[in-house]
Design a protein around this motif. Structure first.
Motif, PDB file in Angstrom:
ATOM      1  N   VAL A  71     -21.445  13.170 -32.973  1.00 19.86           N
ATOM      2  CA  VAL A  71     -20.094  13.302 -33.511  1.00 19.86           C
ATOM      3  C   VAL A  71     -19.103  12.976 -32.405  1.00 19.86           C
ATOM      4  O   VAL A  71     -19.205  13.514 -31.299  1.00 19.86           O
ATOM      5  CB  VAL A  71     -19.856  14.725 -34.058  1.00 19.86           C
ATOM      6  N   PHE A  72     -18.189  12.081 -32.709  1.00 23.63           N
ATOM      7  CA  PHE A  72     -17.051  11.800 -31.827  1.00 23.63           C
ATOM      8  C   PHE A  72     -15.932  12.701 -32.301  1.00 23.63           C
ATOM      9  O   PHE A  72     -15.574  12.692 -33.472  1.00 23.63           O
ATOM     10  CB  PHE A  72     -16.647  10.329 -31.918  1.00 23.63           C
ATOM     11  N   GLU A  73     -15.406  13.477 -31.365  1.00 22.07           N
ATOM     12  CA  GLU A  73     -14.445  14.497 -31.768  1.00 22.07           C
ATOM     13  C   GLU A  73     -13.212  14.465 -30.885  1.00 22.07           C
ATOM     14  O   GLU A  73     -13.309  14.412 -29.663  1.00 22.07           O
ATOM     15  CB  GLU A  73     -15.130  15.868 -31.656  1.00 22.07           C
ATOM     16  N   THR A  74     -12.056  14.467 -31.524  1.00 23.19           N
ATOM     17  CA  THR A  74     -10.774  14.641 -30.844  1.00 23.19           C
ATOM     18  C   THR A  74     -10.057  15.764 -31.593  1.00 23.19           C
ATOM     19  O   THR A  74     -10.504  16.171 -32.672  1.00 23.19           O
ATOM     20  CB  THR A  74      -9.907  13.361 -30.901  1.00 23.19           C
ATOM     21  N   PRO A  75      -8.928  16.249 -31.074  1.00 22.85           N
ATOM     22  CA  PRO A  75      -8.198  17.282 -31.823  1.00 22.85           C
ATOM     23  C   PRO A  75      -7.762  16.802 -33.213  1.00 22.85           C
ATOM     24  O   PRO A  75      -7.640  17.598 -34.136  1.00 22.85           O
ATOM     25  CB  PRO A  75      -6.981  17.571 -30.938  1.00 22.85           C
ATOM     26  N   GLU A  76      -7.577  15.500 -33.378  1.00 26.99           N
ATOM     27  CA  GLU A  76      -7.088  14.962 -34.662  1.00 26.99           C
ATOM     28  C   GLU A  76      -8.195  14.606 -35.650  1.00 26.99           C
ATOM     29  O   GLU A  76      -7.951  14.501 -36.847  1.00 26.99           O
ATOM     30  CB  GLU A  76      -6.247  13.700 -34.434  1.00 26.99           C
ATOM     31  N   MET A  77      -9.423  14.346 -35.157  1.00 24.77           N
ATOM     32  CA  MET A  77     -10.455  13.861 -36.073  1.00 24.77           C
ATOM     33  C   MET A  77     -11.858  14.149 -35.559  1.00 24.77           C
ATOM     34  O   MET A  77     -12.061  14.404 -34.383  1.00 24.77           O
ATOM     35  CB  MET A  77     -10.302  12.369 -36.290  1.00 24.77           C
ATOM     36  N   LYS A  78     -12.782  14.054 -36.501  1.00 19.92           N
ATOM     37  CA  LYS A  78     -14.205  14.149 -36.213  1.00 19.92           C
ATOM     38  C   LYS A  78     -14.883  13.023 -36.972  1.00 19.92           C
ATOM     39  O   LYS A  78     -14.674  12.877 -38.176  1.00 19.92           O
ATOM     40  CB  LYS A  78     -14.759  15.495 -36.665  1.00 19.92           C
ATOM     41  N   GLN A  79     -15.703  12.214 -36.256  1.00 19.52           N
ATOM     42  CA  GLN A  79     -16.402  11.095 -36.882  1.00 19.52           C
ATOM     43  C   GLN A  79     -17.888  11.163 -36.554  1.00 19.52           C
ATOM     44  O   GLN A  79     -18.259  11.510 -35.430  1.00 19.52           O
ATOM     45  CB  GLN A  79     -15.866   9.755 -36.373  1.00 19.52           C
ATOM     46  N   LEU A  80     -18.717  10.805 -37.525  1.00 17.02           N
ATOM     47  CA  LEU A  80     -20.153  10.700 -37.294  1.00 17.02           C
ATOM     48  C   LEU A  80     -20.471   9.262 -36.919  1.00 17.02           C
ATOM     49  O   LEU A  80     -20.047   8.332 -37.604  1.00 17.02           O
ATOM     50  CB  LEU A  80     -20.934  11.086 -38.558  1.00 17.02           C
ATOM     51  N   TYR A  81     -21.209   9.109 -35.827  1.00 17.34           N
ATOM     52  CA  TYR A  81     -21.594   7.761 -35.412  1.00 17.34           C
ATOM     53  C   TYR A  81     -23.060   7.712 -35.016  1.00 17.34           C
ATOM     54  O   TYR A  81     -23.714   8.726 -34.793  1.00 17.34           O
ATOM     55  CB  TYR A  81     -20.707   7.267 -34.260  1.00 17.34           C
ATOM     56  N   HIS A  82     -23.566   6.495 -34.933  1.00 18.97           N
ATOM     57  CA  HIS A  82     -24.910   6.209 -34.446  1.00 18.97           C
ATOM     58  C   HIS A  82     -24.762   5.184 -33.339  1.00 18.97           C
ATOM     59  O   HIS A  82     -24.007   4.219 -33.470  1.00 18.97           O
ATOM     60  CB  HIS A  82     -25.781   5.636 -35.578  1.00 18.97           C
ATOM     61  N   LYS A  83     -25.453   5.400 -32.242  1.00 20.63           N
ATOM     62  CA  LYS A  83     -25.394   4.462 -31.121  1.00 20.63           C
ATOM     63  C   LYS A  83     -26.807   4.024 -30.767  1.00 20.63           C
ATOM     64  O   LYS A  83     -27.724   4.846 -30.695  1.00 20.63           O
ATOM     65  CB  LYS A  83     -24.730   5.109 -29.907  1.00 20.63           C
ATOM     66  N   TYR A  84     -26.939   2.725 -30.551  1.00 18.59           N
ATOM     67  CA  TYR A  84     -28.226   2.141 -30.200  1.00 18.59           C
ATOM     68  C   TYR A  84     -27.979   1.051 -29.171  1.00 18.59           C
ATOM     69  O   TYR A  84     -27.024   0.275 -29.303  1.00 18.59           O
ATOM     70  CB  TYR A  84     -28.897   1.572 -31.458  1.00 18.59           C
ATOM     71  N   THR A  85     -28.802   0.998 -28.135  1.00 20.67           N
ATOM     72  CA  THR A  85     -28.634   0.034 -27.058  1.00 20.67           C
ATOM     73  C   THR A  85     -29.942  -0.686 -26.791  1.00 20.67           C
ATOM     74  O   THR A  85     -31.005  -0.063 -26.784  1.00 20.67           O
ATOM     75  CB  THR A  85     -28.193   0.765 -25.764  1.00 20.67           C
ATOM     76  N   ILE A  86     -29.845  -2.004 -26.573  1.00 20.35           N
ATOM     77  CA  ILE A  86     -31.014  -2.761 -26.124  1.00 20.35           C
ATOM     78  C   ILE A  86     -30.665  -3.416 -24.795  1.00 20.35           C
ATOM     79  O   ILE A  86     -29.535  -3.842 -24.573  1.00 20.35           O
ATOM     80  CB  ILE A  86     -31.502  -3.815 -27.154  1.00 20.35           C
TER      81      ILE A  86
END
Length: 157
Positions: free
Chosen positions: A101-116
């Motif tokens: 979850v990316f979270e700031t005082p204004e919002m919360k977002q669900l994300y997925h991160k993948y790196t190659i």
């Protein structure tokens, strides 16, 4: 990967993704950041989209990386706590990348991160082929969790 090869890679990738009829937008490099290819990726049969951002970055001298950053839920609702409880199991079962979850005082977002990781001297066309393969796998991962994530985030668990 040098700037010319990166530009060629992103051009090839954007063309290939557009053939799948997904919408793309290439953001030019700025503020010491590489180009970013944004893709509106449908993840359900109904066409519900997620925002996928693809970037290239230096890692170490012998390896650069392609980063896939997918926003599944742009605004988490009443089910925030339920969603947080689901993340450890999802990450344990997830064959590539991780959810958070990316979270700031204004919002919360669900994300997925993948790196190659890749050799910086890789031919841009070969890298593009590899990234398209990983994009197919990434689609499978994100689409498996999207509906449950949406329901949890709305408090419909």
């Amino acid at each position: 990967m040098n700037a010319a090869d990166r530009a060629k890679f992103f051009k090839l990738l954007q063309e290939d993704i557009k053939e799948t009829e997904m919408q793309t937008n290439l953001i030019p490099p700025h503020d010491d950041l590489s180009e970013t290819l944004r893709v509106l990726m449908p993840v359900t049969d109904e066409g519900d989209p997620c925002l996928l951002e693809i970037m290239v970055s230096n890692f170490v001298e012998e390896a650069d990386m392609v980063i896939f950053y997918t926003t599944l839920i742009g605004k988490i609702g009443a089910g925030y706590e339920d969603l947080l409880r689901a993340l450890p199991k999802w990450n344990l079962d997830c064959p590539l990348g991780a959810f958070s979850v990316f979270e700031t005082p204004e919002m919360k977002q669900l994300y997925h991160k993948y790196t190659i990781l890749f050799d910086p001297d890789t031919d841009p066309a070969d890298l593009e082929d590899n990234v398209m393969f990983h994009l197919m796998l990434l689609y499978e991962v994100v689409s498996r969790y999207f509906v449950e994530a949406r329901e949890l985030s709305q408090g419909k668990s």
